[in-house]
Design an enzyme around this catalytic site. Structure first.
Site, PDB file in Angstrom:
ATOM      1  N   THR A 217     -15.230 -31.490 -14.293  1.00 22.69           N
ATOM      2  CA  THR A 217     -14.506 -30.075 -15.372  1.00 22.69           C
ATOM      3  C   THR A 217     -14.323 -29.208 -14.469  1.00 22.69           C
ATOM      4  O   THR A 217     -13.648 -27.914 -14.778  1.00 22.69           O
ATOM      5  CB  THR A 217     -15.135 -30.095 -16.652  1.00 22.69           C
ATOM      6  OG1 THR A 217     -16.032 -30.058 -16.818  1.00 22.69           O
ATOM      7  CG2 THR A 217     -14.669 -31.397 -17.734  1.00 22.69           C
TER       8      THR A 217
ATOM      9  N   LYS B 155     -12.099 -26.130 -13.811  1.00 24.97           N
ATOM     10  CA  LYS B 155     -11.882 -24.007 -13.906  1.00 24.97           C
ATOM     11  C   LYS B 155     -11.744 -23.528 -12.715  1.00 24.97           C
ATOM     12  O   LYS B 155     -11.529 -22.347 -12.864  1.00 24.97           O
ATOM     13  CB  LYS B 155     -13.726 -24.291 -14.330  1.00 24.97           C
ATOM     14  CG  LYS B 155     -13.548 -25.168 -15.660  1.00 24.97           C
ATOM     15  CD  LYS B 155     -15.102 -25.386 -16.069  1.00 24.97           C
ATOM     16  CE  LYS B 155     -15.676 -26.436 -16.906  1.00 24.97           C
ATOM     17  NZ  LYS B 155     -17.343 -26.167 -16.726  1.00 24.97           N
TER      18      LYS B 155
ATOM     19  N   LYS C  39     -22.871 -27.603  -9.667  1.00 26.12           N
ATOM     20  CA  LYS C  39     -22.848 -28.610  -9.864  1.00 26.12           C
ATOM     21  C   LYS C  39     -24.121 -29.517 -10.199  1.00 26.12           C
ATOM     22  O   LYS C  39     -25.214 -28.739  -9.171  1.00 26.12           O
ATOM     23  CB  LYS C  39     -21.760 -29.506  -9.853  1.00 26.12           C
ATOM     24  CG  LYS C  39     -21.694 -30.179  -8.017  1.00 26.12           C
ATOM     25  CD  LYS C  39     -20.565 -30.967  -8.103  1.00 26.12           C
ATOM     26  CE  LYS C  39     -19.138 -30.052  -7.405  1.00 26.12           C
ATOM     27  NZ  LYS C  39     -18.290 -30.800  -8.275  1.00 26.12           N
ATOM     28  N   ARG C  40     -24.057 -30.068 -11.357  1.00 22.70           N
ATOM     29  CA  ARG C  40     -25.707 -30.700 -11.292  1.00 22.70           C
ATOM     30  C   ARG C  40     -26.628 -31.155  -9.521  1.00 22.70           C
ATOM     31  O   ARG C  40     -24.834 -32.402  -8.934  1.00 22.70           O
ATOM     32  CB  ARG C  40     -25.238 -31.974 -12.559  1.00 22.70           C
ATOM     33  CG  ARG C  40     -26.928 -32.656 -12.459  1.00 22.70           C
ATOM     34  CD  ARG C  40     -26.246 -33.855 -13.791  1.00 22.70           C
ATOM     35  NE  ARG C  40     -25.504 -34.357 -13.460  1.00 22.70           N
ATOM     36  CZ  ARG C  40     -25.959 -35.726 -12.893  1.00 22.70           C
ATOM     37  NH1 ARG C  40     -26.006 -36.481 -12.473  1.00 22.70           N
ATOM     38  NH2 ARG C  40     -24.027 -36.682 -13.259  1.00 22.70           N
TER      39      ARG C  40
ATOM     40  N   HIS D 262     -18.409 -41.426 -20.141  1.00 18.53           N
ATOM     41  CA  HIS D 262     -18.511 -40.540 -18.924  1.00 18.53           C
ATOM     42  C   HIS D 262     -19.148 -41.320 -17.646  1.00 18.53           C
ATOM     43  O   HIS D 262     -19.430 -40.089 -16.883  1.00 18.53           O
ATOM     44  CB  HIS D 262     -19.294 -39.605 -19.611  1.00 18.53           C
ATOM     45  CG  HIS D 262     -18.332 -38.699 -20.841  1.00 18.53           C
ATOM     46  ND1 HIS D 262     -17.493 -38.288 -20.359  1.00 18.53           N
ATOM     47  CD2 HIS D 262     -18.552 -39.231 -22.135  1.00 18.53           C
ATOM     48  CE1 HIS D 262     -17.371 -37.786 -21.112  1.00 18.53           C
ATOM     49  NE2 HIS D 262     -17.625 -37.947 -22.161  1.00 18.53           N
TER      50      HIS D 262
ATOM     51  N   LYS E 218     -22.962 -36.899  -5.652  1.00 14.44           N
ATOM     52  CA  LYS E 218     -21.875 -35.511  -5.585  1.00 14.44           C
ATOM     53  C   LYS E 218     -21.385 -34.868  -3.866  1.00 14.44           C
ATOM     54  O   LYS E 218     -21.452 -33.788  -3.867  1.00 14.44           O
ATOM     55  CB  LYS E 218     -22.482 -34.490  -6.276  1.00 14.44           C
ATOM     56  CG  LYS E 218     -22.183 -34.435  -8.019  1.00 14.44           C
ATOM     57  CD  LYS E 218     -22.972 -33.797  -8.866  1.00 14.44           C
ATOM     58  CE  LYS E 218     -22.417 -34.659 -10.698  1.00 14.44           C
ATOM     59  NZ  LYS E 218     -21.286 -34.110 -11.110  1.00 14.44           N
TER      60      LYS E 218
END
Length: 828
Positions: A666, A670, A558-559, A367, A564
Site C-alpha cells: 500500500t 500512497k 517499509k518494514r 495477505h 523487500k
C-alpha cells in the site's frame, strides 16, 4: 432596538469560530483543570482533542441508534492490527474544521501544528496489514456502510525504534502514557474468555450430545470504543478494542498471608495478554501468549456480535443474515471454531445448521505468499490452551475430508495438503486451511497475489471451490494520505477540478488536461517544493542532518525484510558512490536516499541490513568527494505521522521486492497518490499501478514471477552473476572488506554469504537491470518539466487505488451490505 435574531450555538456541537474558541477554553478549564497561563502543550492538545471529540459524539451515538432501530446487515472487521495514526488531524479534516482551528489557535498565540505533533500515535499495528484495516474503517464510514472494527487494545503496542551506532534498538512504546482522549471505555459490555482445562461429554434428558468446557482460567475482556468519523457524512463507525483484565484483581486472603506478589498474580498474568503487539514467539511461552492473544480478541468479538444481534431483536440462527465477519489474515481465524462452539454448546444448535451459519458469516482475506507467515499451531499447545476448540477443529477437518473424498476424489498427497491438520512430524493446526474451509469467500489483495494463491498456495482449494477465490486489490484512503498529508497539492487540485475527488478519487482523471499547462506545472512544482522543505526540516530535527531540497528524494520506507530488498537499494547506492569516486566530474542528479522501517525484533538479517544502511550512510555523508551529490538517511521509528511527511515529499518510490513475493503493498499507492514516480518490479499491486498510470510513467526492472520460477528450477547460482559483473563484485567486496564497518570483516559476512551462497530473493539476478533503470531515473530528473508531467499523470490516474473502491467491491461481492443514511437526531 434591533429585531434581528442572535444565534447561540451549543458549546458541545457548534462549529462557528466563537463557539469553538469558547468550547476549547471550557474543556481546558473544566475537563483538564487548567487555565491558559499555566497550561502545558499536552494540556492544550487534550483540550482541543476533547473539543473535537464532542463534535463526533452526536453523530457517533446517532449512528448506533439508527443501526439499532433499522437492524441493517453489518460488517464485523476482525484484525489483530489497526495502525490508525494520529486522530486529531484526521478528525479535523473529516469534520471540515481544520482551517477554523488553525485560525482560532493562531489568534491565541498557539500553533495547530504544535498540538498535532503532541499526539502520541496509537501503537496498534506493525505495517501494511494494520494500516489497511484503518483505511477500510475510514472508507466504510465515509461511504455510510454499517461496520464495527474489532481488535486488541495493546498497552504498549509495536516497539519504538531507536538507532544506536547504526543498530536498531527496541524501546517500549508507551503510547498511553499521557492518556487517550479519543476512546470511551464500556465496562458493562465486558466479556469473559476461558482458557485451558478440559471438556466433559454427556447426553441430556432429550438425547442431545452435550459438551461442557471446564476451564482453568477465565479472563475478562473490557472494550474501549473509538469513533471513526467518515468524511462529510454523519456516519461514524466504531473501533472496539479489547483490554485483558483479571476477573479478580486482588486476592485479599493471599495478601494477608504475606504473599504480596501472589495477591496480584492473577492480575499480572491476565493483563499480559493485551500487553504488547506480537510477542516474540521463538520460544514456547511466546507461542502460547500469541495464541491466547488471538483467541482472546476473537472470543470477545464474537460474543459481542451475538449480543448485538440479539439486542436488535433477531434470533441467533439468523446471525449470518445480519452480520458479515471478515478475517483480516490468519490471525483471527480461531474465530471459526469459536463461533461453532458458542452456537453448539451455548445455544444448542445442531452441528449442520451451526456450520452453515458459520461458513456464511465468515470471509477470509489472505495477505501473504510467504509460507512462514501462514500460521500453524502445535496440536499439543492447542489442546492445552483451547481444548474444546481442538475438538471442534478435528471434527471440522474429519467432515471436510470425508466430503472431499466423496465429491472430489483425490490421491493421498492432495488430501494431505487440504487437511487442516499437518501430520508431518509434530502435528499442527494449519490456520490458513481452517480459514479457507470455514469461510464462504477467500480473497487475495492484488491480481497477481490472487492468481498466485489459485496457482500455488491454495491451488487445491481452488480446484474444489473455484467460486470461493476472488481478488480485492488493496486501496488507501485519500482523506489521510492526500487531503490531510499534502495540503498544498490537495488545495491545488481542488482549485482546478473542485473537491468531489475527496470522496470519488476517479475525479482526479480531470488533472490529465493540465499536464501540459505551464502555469499548473509551475504551481505543482511549488507545492512539491513545500512538501520537500517540510520533510527536510523534520530530518534536521530528528537526524541532525541537512539535506538538499533540490535533490531527488529517493524513498524506500517499509518494514525491513529480505524479500523487500532494501539491500538491493544499498547495492545501487554503493555503485553510484563508486562511479562518483572514479569520476568526480560525472554529470548526475544529486540524490537523497531516504530509508525508514522496522525489523522484527527476532529477525537478525533484517536488523543487519538496517545496520548496513546506516554504516554506508556514515561513510558517504562524511566523504567530501561525494556528499554534495548524494546523501543517505535512515529515519528512525517510521510510522503514520512520519509517513504523512515522507509520502508528499518523495520523488522516487522504491517498490523493488522480488516478483511474486509481495501480496500487494500500500506504500506504493500512497507514494503514487502524492506524485512520486515508481521504480519497481512486476510484483503485487505494482502491476496494476503500472497499468493505470501508464508504462511510460513507471520505471520497470527485474525478472517476472514466472521468470523467477524458471530460475529456481534451473539450479540458480548467484556466483555466476558475481563473477561476471565487475560492478556488482566490487560492491560486495567492499562490504566484505570492512570498508563500511571500520575494517571489521566479520560484521556483514552473514549478509554477503547469504547473497553469494543462496540469494533466496534474487538480488544478484536483478542487480544490473536495477542499475540500468536507475540510470534512466537520473536522466529524466534532469528534465524537470518532463518529470513533473509524469508525476501529474500518476496522480491523475491513481483513482483506482482508493480504499473506497476496495470497500465498495467487498460490500457488493462478499459482504452484501448496503449503505445506511444516518440523520442527526434533533434531540438527545
Amino acid at each position: 432596538m434591533s429585531n434581528s435574531l442572535i444565534k447561540i450555538e451549543d458549546d458541545r456541537t457548534g462549529t462557528d469560530i466563537e463557539t469553538l474558541r469558547r468550547a476549547f477554553l471550557d474543556n481546558l478549564f473544566y475537563v483538564i483543570g487548567k487555565y491558559p497561563e499555566i497550561a502545558t502543550l499536552n494540556d492544550n492538545y487534550l483540550a482541543l482533542a476533547f473539543t473535537v471529540r464532542d463534535r463526533l459524539l452526536r453523530s457517533w451515538l446517532d449512528t448506533q441508534r439508527v443501526y439499532h432501530e433499522k437492524n441493517p446487515r453489518t460488517v464485523g472487521y476482525l484484525s489483530a492490527e489497526f495502525l490508525l495514526g494520529p486522530h486529531l488531524g484526521n478528525n479535523l479534516t473529516n469534520l471540515g474544521l481544520y482551517d477554523k482551528f488553525e485560525k482560532i489557535l493562531l489568534d491565541m498565540d498557539m500553533s495547530l501544528s504544535d498540538l498535532l505533533e503532541q499526539e502520541e500515535e496509537p501503537g496498534l499495528g506493525n505495517g501494511g496489514l494494520g494500516r489497511l484495516a484503518a483505511c477500510y474503517l475510514d472508507s466504510l464510514a465515509t461511504l455510510d456502510f454499517p461496520a464495527i472494527g474489532y481488535g486488541i487494545r495493546y498497552e504498549f503496542g509495536m516497539f519504538d525504534q531507536a538507532i544506536a551506532d547504526g543498530w536498531q534498538i527496541e524501546k517500549t512504546d508507551k503510547w498511553l502514557r499521557n492518556g487517550n482522549p479519543w476512546e470511551v471505555v464500556r465496562i458493562e459490555d465486558a466479556q469473559n474468555v476461558m482458557f485451558g482445562g478440559y471438556t466433559e461429554h454427556s447426553t441430556d434428558t432429550q438425547g442431545r450430545y452435550i459438551v461442557n468446557w471446564i476451564p482453568t482460567d477465565v479472563i475478562k475482556g473490557v472494550p474501549y470504543d473509538t469513533p471513526i468519523l467518515g468524511y462529510a457524512t454523519n456516519t461514524t463507525a466504531t473501533l472496539r478494542l479489547w483490554k485483558a483484565e483479571a476477573c479478580e484483581d486482588f486476592d485479599y486472603q493471599t495478601y494477608n498471608s504475606g504473599d504480596f506478589y501472589g495477591a496480584v498474580r492473577s492480575k499480572i498474568s491476565s493483563e499480559n495478554i493485551s500487553k504488547i503487539l506480537y510477542p516474540n514467539d521463538l520460544q514456547a511461552v511466546g507461542k502460547e501468549l500469541r495464541l491466547k492473544q488471538q483467541y482472546f480478541f476473537v472470543s470477545c468479538s464474537i460474543q459481542d456480535v451475538m449480543k448485538t444481534h440479539l439486542a436488535r431483536g433477531n434470533e441467533i440462527n439468523t446471525l449470518h443474515e445480519k452480520f458479515s465477519l471478515q478475517l483480516n489474515d490468519t490471525h483471527p481465524s480461531i474465530a471459526i471454531p469459536e463461533l461453532m462452539r458458542l452456537l453448539i454448546d451455548q445455544y444448542q444448535i445442531e452441528w449442520d445448521e451451526a456450520w452453515i451459519i458459520t461458513q456464511k458469516s465468515f470471509g477470509y482475506t489472505n495477505h501473504t505468499l510467504m509460507p512462514e507467515a501462514m500460521e500453524k499451531w502445535p496440536l499439543n499447545l492447542m489442546r492445552a490452551v483451547l481444548p474444546r476448540h481442538l475438538e471442534i477443529i478435528l471434527e471440522i477437518n474429519r467432515r471436510f475430508l470425508d466430503d472431499v473424498k466423496l465429491k472430489h476424489p483425490k490421491h493421498n498427497e492432495q488430501i494431505r495438503r487440504l487437511s487442516i491438520i499437518d501430520e508431518s512430524g509434530e502435528r499442527y493446526v494449519k490456520m490458513a486451511n481452517l480459514a479457507c474451509v470455514g469461510s464462504h469467500s477467500i480473497n487475495g489483495v492484488s491480481k497477481l497475489h490472487s492468481d498466485l494463491l489459485r496457482k500455488n498456495a491454495f491451488s487445491d482449494f481452488n480446484e474444489i471451490w473455484p467460486e470461493k477465490l476472488n481478488n480485492k486489490t488493496n486501496g488507501v484512503t485519500p482523506r489521510r494520505w492526500l487531503l490531510l498529508s499534502n495540503r498544498p497539492i490537495a488545495d491545488l487540485i481542488s482549485k482546478y477540478i473542485g473537491d468531489k475527488w475527496i470522496k470519488n478519487l476517479g475525479e482526479l482523471k480531470q488533472l490529465e488536461q493540465f499536464s501540459e499547462d505551464s502555469d499548473f506545472i509551475a504551481s505543482w512544482q511549488t507545492a512539491k517544493s513545500k512538501a520537500k522543505a517540510n520533510l527536510a526540516q523534520y530530518i534536521f530535527k530528528k537526524c541532525d542532518n541537512r539535506v538538499d531540497v533540490n535533490s531527488l528524494f529517493d524513498v524506500q520506507v517499509k518494514r525491513f525484510h529480505e524479500y523487500k530488498r532494501q539491500h538491493l537499494n544499498v547495492l545501487h547506492i554503493i555503485t553510484l558512490y563508486n562511479r562518483l569516486k572514479d569520476n568526480p566530474e560525472l554529470k548526475t542528479v544529486p540524490r537523497t536516499f531516504i530509508f525508514g522501517g522496522k525489523a522484527a525484533p527476532g529477525y537478525e538479517m533484517a536488523k543487519l541490513i538496517i545496520k548496513l544502511v546506516n554504516s554506508i550512510g556514515k561513510v558517504i555523508n562524511n566523504d567530501p568527494d561525494v556528499n554534495q551529490k548524494m546523501n543517505v538517511l535512515f529515519l528512525p521509528n517510521f510510522n503514520v505521522s512520519s509517513g504523512q511527511l515522507v509520502y508528499p515529499a518523495a520523488d522516487l518510490s522504491e517498490q523493488i521486492s522480488t516478483a511474486g513475493m509481495e501480496a500487494s503493498g500500500t506504500g506504493n499507492m500512497k507514494l503514487a497518490m502524492n506524485g512520486a514516480l515508481t521504480i519497481g518490479t512486476l510484483d503485487g499491486a505494482n502491476i496494476e499501478i503500472r497499468d493505470k498510470v501508464g508504462y511510460d510513467n513507471f520505471f520497470l526492472f527485474g525478472h517476472t514471477s514466472e521468470e523467477i520460477d524458471k530460475i529456481k528450477t534451473s539450479h540458480y547460482d548467484p556466483m555466476v552473476y558475481y563473477n561476471s559483473n565487475k560492478d556488482l563484485r566490487r560492491c560486495l567486496d567492499m562490504i566484505s572488506s570492512g570498508m563500511f564497518s571500520n575494517e571489521n570483516t566479520d560484521l556483514f559476512k552473514p549478509l554477503v554469504d547469504s547473497l553469494l551462497q543462496n540469494d533466496n530473493y534474487f538480488l544478484l539476478a536483478d542487480y544490473q537491470s536495477y542499475i540500468d533503470c536507475q540510470r534512466r531515473v537520473g536522466e529524466l530528473y534532469l528534465d524537470m518539466e518532463s518529470w513533473t508531467r509524469k508525476t501529474i499523470l500518476n496522480v491523475a490516474r491513481i483513482g483506482e487505488f482508493s480504499s473506497d473502491r476496495s470497500i465498495m467491491e467487498y460490500c457488493s461481492d462478499i459482504w452484501n451490505v448496503d449503505p445506511i443514511d444516518v440523520r442527526i437526531s434533533p434531540k438527545l
